[in-house]
Motif scaffolding. Structure first.
Motif, PDB file in Angstrom:
ATOM      1  N   LYS A   1      93.787  71.503 120.514  1.00  0.00           N
ATOM      2  CA  LYS A   1      94.809  72.551 120.539  1.00  0.00           C
ATOM      3  C   LYS A   1      94.349  73.757 119.734  1.00  0.00           C
ATOM      4  N   GLU A   2      93.763  73.446 118.574  1.00  0.00           N
ATOM      5  CA  GLU A   2      93.328  74.536 117.717  1.00  0.00           C
ATOM      6  C   GLU A   2      92.188  75.325 118.369  1.00  0.00           C
ATOM      7  N   ASP A   3      91.203  74.573 118.914  1.00  0.00           N
ATOM      8  CA  ASP A   3      90.081  75.238 119.595  1.00  0.00           C
ATOM      9  C   ASP A   3      90.598  76.107 120.734  1.00  0.00           C
ATOM     10  N   TYR A   4      91.538  75.520 121.448  1.00  0.00           N
ATOM     11  CA  TYR A   4      92.092  76.231 122.593  1.00  0.00           C
ATOM     12  C   TYR A   4      92.767  77.525 122.133  1.00  0.00           C
ATOM     13  N   ASN A   5      93.547  77.406 121.059  1.00  0.00           N
ATOM     14  CA  ASN A   5      94.238  78.583 120.534  1.00  0.00           C
ATOM     15  C   ASN A   5      93.265  79.656 120.093  1.00  0.00           C
ATOM     16  N   ILE A   6      92.194  79.204 119.420  1.00  0.00           N
ATOM     17  CA  ILE A   6      91.200  80.182 118.958  1.00  0.00           C
ATOM     18  C   ILE A   6      90.563  80.880 120.154  1.00  0.00           C
ATOM     19  N   SER A   7      90.183  80.079 121.158  1.00  0.00           N
ATOM     20  CA  SER A   7      89.512  80.713 122.299  1.00  0.00           C
ATOM     21  C   SER A   7      90.470  81.651 123.031  1.00  0.00           C
ATOM     22  N   MET A   8      91.745  81.307 123.071  1.00  0.00           N
ATOM     23  CA  MET A   8      92.722  82.199 123.707  1.00  0.00           C
ATOM     24  C   MET A   8      92.901  83.481 122.903  1.00  0.00           C
ATOM     25  N   ALA A   9      92.880  83.344 121.581  1.00  0.00           N
ATOM     26  CA  ALA A   9      93.031  84.534 120.729  1.00  0.00           C
ATOM     27  C   ALA A   9      91.837  85.462 120.923  1.00  0.00           C
ATOM     28  N   ILE A  10      90.633  84.869 120.990  1.00  0.00           N
ATOM     29  CA  ILE A  10      89.433  85.689 121.210  1.00  0.00           C
ATOM     30  C   ILE A  10      89.531  86.398 122.558  1.00  0.00           C
ATOM     31  N   GLU A  11      89.918  85.624 123.579  1.00  0.00           N
ATOM     32  CA  GLU A  11      90.053  86.194 124.913  1.00  0.00           C
ATOM     33  C   GLU A  11      91.067  87.344 124.883  1.00  0.00           C
ATOM     34  N   GLY A  12      92.174  87.111 124.190  1.00  0.00           N
ATOM     35  CA  GLY A  12      93.218  88.137 124.097  1.00  0.00           C
ATOM     36  C   GLY A  12      92.711  89.412 123.458  1.00  0.00           C
ATOM     37  N   SER A  13      91.946  89.282 122.371  1.00  0.00           N
ATOM     38  CA  SER A  13      91.510  90.518 121.711  1.00  0.00           C
ATOM     39  C   SER A  13      90.400  91.191 122.520  1.00  0.00           C
TER      40      SER A  13
ATOM     41  N   ILE B   1      82.253  93.613 123.312  1.00  0.00           N
ATOM     42  CA  ILE B   1      81.534  94.539 124.209  1.00  0.00           C
ATOM     43  C   ILE B   1      80.410  93.777 124.916  1.00  0.00           C
ATOM     44  N   GLN B   2      79.683  92.970 124.144  1.00  0.00           N
ATOM     45  CA  GLN B   2      78.587  92.191 124.742  1.00  0.00           C
ATOM     46  C   GLN B   2      79.108  91.255 125.821  1.00  0.00           C
ATOM     47  N   SER B   3      80.202  90.594 125.489  1.00  0.00           N
ATOM     48  CA  SER B   3      80.764  89.637 126.431  1.00  0.00           C
ATOM     49  C   SER B   3      81.259  90.346 127.700  1.00  0.00           C
ATOM     50  N   LEU B   4      81.878  91.513 127.530  1.00  0.00           N
ATOM     51  CA  LEU B   4      82.349  92.268 128.705  1.00  0.00           C
ATOM     52  C   LEU B   4      81.173  92.700 129.575  1.00  0.00           C
ATOM     53  N   ARG B   5      80.107  93.099 128.915  1.00  0.00           N
ATOM     54  CA  ARG B   5      78.909  93.493 129.686  1.00  0.00           C
ATOM     55  C   ARG B   5      78.398  92.322 130.510  1.00  0.00           C
ATOM     56  N   GLN B   6      78.432  91.126 129.903  1.00  0.00           N
ATOM     57  CA  GLN B   6      77.982  89.943 130.649  1.00  0.00           C
ATOM     58  C   GLN B   6      78.862  89.674 131.866  1.00  0.00           C
ATOM     59  N   GLU B   7      80.117  90.078 131.764  1.00  0.00           N
ATOM     60  CA  GLU B   7      81.031  89.883 132.897  1.00  0.00           C
ATOM     61  C   GLU B   7      80.871  90.961 133.959  1.00  0.00           C
ATOM     62  N   GLY B   8      80.002  91.936 133.691  1.00  0.00           N
ATOM     63  CA  GLY B   8      79.725  92.953 134.701  1.00  0.00           C
ATOM     64  C   GLY B   8      80.292  94.330 134.393  1.00  0.00           C
ATOM     65  N   TYR B   9      80.931  94.506 133.228  1.00  0.00           N
ATOM     66  CA  TYR B   9      81.431  95.834 132.862  1.00  0.00           C
ATOM     67  C   TYR B   9      80.259  96.677 132.375  1.00  0.00           C
ATOM     68  N   ARG B  10      80.184  97.919 132.856  1.00  0.00           N
ATOM     69  CA  ARG B  10      79.122  98.803 132.357  1.00  0.00           C
ATOM     70  C   ARG B  10      79.694  99.634 131.223  1.00  0.00           C
ATOM     71  N   ILE B  11      79.213  99.334 130.036  1.00  0.00           N
ATOM     72  CA  ILE B  11      79.726 100.024 128.846  1.00  0.00           C
ATOM     73  C   ILE B  11      78.544 100.641 128.107  1.00  0.00           C
ATOM     74  N   ASP B  12      78.583 101.940 127.968  1.00  0.00           N
ATOM     75  CA  ASP B  12      77.506 102.621 127.260  1.00  0.00           C
ATOM     76  C   ASP B  12      77.822 102.594 125.758  1.00  0.00           C
ATOM     77  N   ALA B  13      76.787 102.438 124.953  1.00  0.00           N
ATOM     78  CA  ALA B  13      76.976 102.473 123.494  1.00  0.00           C
ATOM     79  C   ALA B  13      76.011 103.495 122.916  1.00  0.00           C
ATOM     80  N   GLN B  14      76.551 104.436 122.157  1.00  0.00           N
ATOM     81  CA  GLN B  14      75.684 105.452 121.547  1.00  0.00           C
ATOM     82  C   GLN B  14      75.998 105.573 120.064  1.00  0.00           C
ATOM     83  N   THR B  15      74.915 105.665 119.281  1.00  0.00           N
ATOM     84  CA  THR B  15      75.146 105.802 117.836  1.00  0.00           C
ATOM     85  C   THR B  15      75.908 107.091 117.557  1.00  0.00           C
ATOM     86  N   ARG B  16      76.815 106.989 116.667  1.00  0.00           N
ATOM     87  CA  ARG B  16      77.705 108.085 116.246  1.00  0.00           C
ATOM     88  C   ARG B  16      78.805 108.425 117.256  1.00  0.00           C
TER      89      ARG B  16
END
Ligand code: BT5
Length: 374
Positions: free
Chosen positions: A39-51, A87-102
């Motif tokens: 239950k706890e693992d599940y809750n944590i993974s759901m919280a991560i997914e939510g954020s 951001i990394q996880s979203l990219r793995q799902e196929g989202y194209r997200i550019d990251a630039q310093t500053r």
């Protein structure tokens, strides 16, 4: 104490997205989780997914703009490391997200897949598809739909899959459903009608898909009674309507729709290939599946509401306009007989009327039609 705490299968992504963001992801086909650690693992993974979903939603709201990691972290009350991981996880799902310093992060493109948050983001329906089950891979969406309907899933529940390993056609036949190339989904409906009216929904679904495909791609499809949509004389979409009913009332109807969006010739088996095609093969360019799927859901909802308000007559008119069956020499293979003749019309129930050479007219409410008799 967890309300509705369910187990989530690890190899299959199954989300129910009940309307508004951030939603809650559960898999009600799975049994209750009893183990506390689980239950706890599940809750944590759901919280991560939510954020993660919150990060996505934020970027989506500021599409085309650069948002600093600091702003994201402050507004969403999560650490900058967590932002980066999302951001990394979203990219793995196929989202194209550019990251630039500053400058920070910028959402450039979303993937053409049926993630619930993507479907919901552009959905124009009021109720259809507002409860959505998404599978990366599943046996058959119709099978899942029937189990959910038996469990009381509400009208308008949609089950969509990127890939089906056991996609089904009528009479136990199989339906080729390769990953991320088609639109494979099922809808649970609970109309207050007699079972004899259920086949009308197949015709209604055909009309809705024809309208959506034409709006999105300009390609005119023809309807072959009762459940095939053809392009250039080949099958591009099939509909499987399944029903659970008492003698005088429908309990539920599952409408399963398989539309070949971007299948290539090699995706079909050698037996199916001569009779099958895809929107891609007909148009000579790939189609975006997500907006087409959203449009199909809108058209389905519109036609279903109209059918409930006005009866079958408007569906019948639209169906006849797109029909490639009427006026043709046909051979109808019903469970009782094989009948040859000219397809004259569909009646007020959606049954096909066929006249043979001797002038006899036969009425079919189910069966297979071949357009060129052999
Ligand atoms: C149909 O059956 O046309 C109904 C197909 C419904 C598929 C959807 S996908 C989502 C939902 N979940 C499911 O499990 N099913 C529904 P029928 O008229 O019996 O046609 C089946 C025949 O079409 C097969 O025997 C093949 O000859 C051919 N076929 C199989 N896959 C095809 C494809 N992808 N495109 C065109 N033809 C195909």
């Amino acid at each position: 104490m967890l309300p509705r705490c369910k187990k989530r299968q690890s190899e299959i992504t199954t989300w129910i997205f009940p309307g508004t963001f951030p939603g809650k992801y559960v898999n009600p086909l799975e049994q209750e989780i009893v183990d506390n650690q689980e239950k706890e693992d599940y809750n944590i993974s759901m919280a991560i997914e939510g954020s993660k979903q919150q990060v996505l939603e934020f970027l989506r709201r500021h599409r085309g703009e650069y948002i600093s990691g600091e702003d994201l972290s402050r507004d969403l009350a999560i650490s900058r490391t967590a932002v980066w991981k999302h951001i990394q996880s979203l990219r793995q799902e196929g989202y194209r997200i550019d990251a630039q310093t500053r400058r920070g992060y910028c959402l450039l493109a979303t993937p053409d897949c049926f993630y619930p948050e993507e479907v919901t983001a552009g959905l124009e329906t009021a109720w259809l598809g507002r409860t959505l089950y998404y599978y990366d891979e599943v046996g058959s969406t119709n099978q899942v739909a029937k189990e959910l309907a038996d469990d009381g899933a509400p009208e308008g529940t949609v089950i969509v899959a990127e890939c089906q390993t056991g996609g089904r056609g009528r009479r136990g036949r199989s339906w080729i459903s390769p990953a991320r190339k088609g639109i494979w989904f099922s809808v649970i409906l609970r109309p207050r009608v007699a079972p004899v009216q259920a086949p009308q929904l197949t015709l209604l679904a055909a009309v809705a898909v024809v309208a959506a495909v034409r709006e999105r791609t300009g390609l005119p499809l023809g309807i072959k009674w009762p459940n095939d949509l053809l392009a250039g004389g080949r099958k591009v979409c099939g509909i499987l309507t399944e029903i659970k009913a008492e003698i005088d009332a429908v309990e539920y109807i599952v409408l399963g729709i398989g539309l070949n969006a971007n299948l290539e010739a090699g995706d079909f088996s050698p037996e199916v290939s001569p009779q099958a095609t895809s929107l891609y093969l007909e148009l000579g360019r790939p189609v975006e599946r997500l907006p087409l799927f959203q449009r199909i859901l809108s058209c389905l909802e519109k036609w279903y509401e109209r059918w409930q308000d006005e009866g079958f007559a408007p569906v019948r008119e639209a169906w006849k306009e797109a029909s490639i069956t009427l006026g043709q020499e046909v051979r109808v293979n019903s469970w009782r007989e094989v009948f040859q003749g000219v397809a004259l019309d569909i009646d007020d129930e959606g049954s096909l009327l066929v006249r043979d050479a001797g002038g006899r007219i036969r009425r079919f409410n189910s069966g297979e039609v071949s357009l060129r008799p052999v």
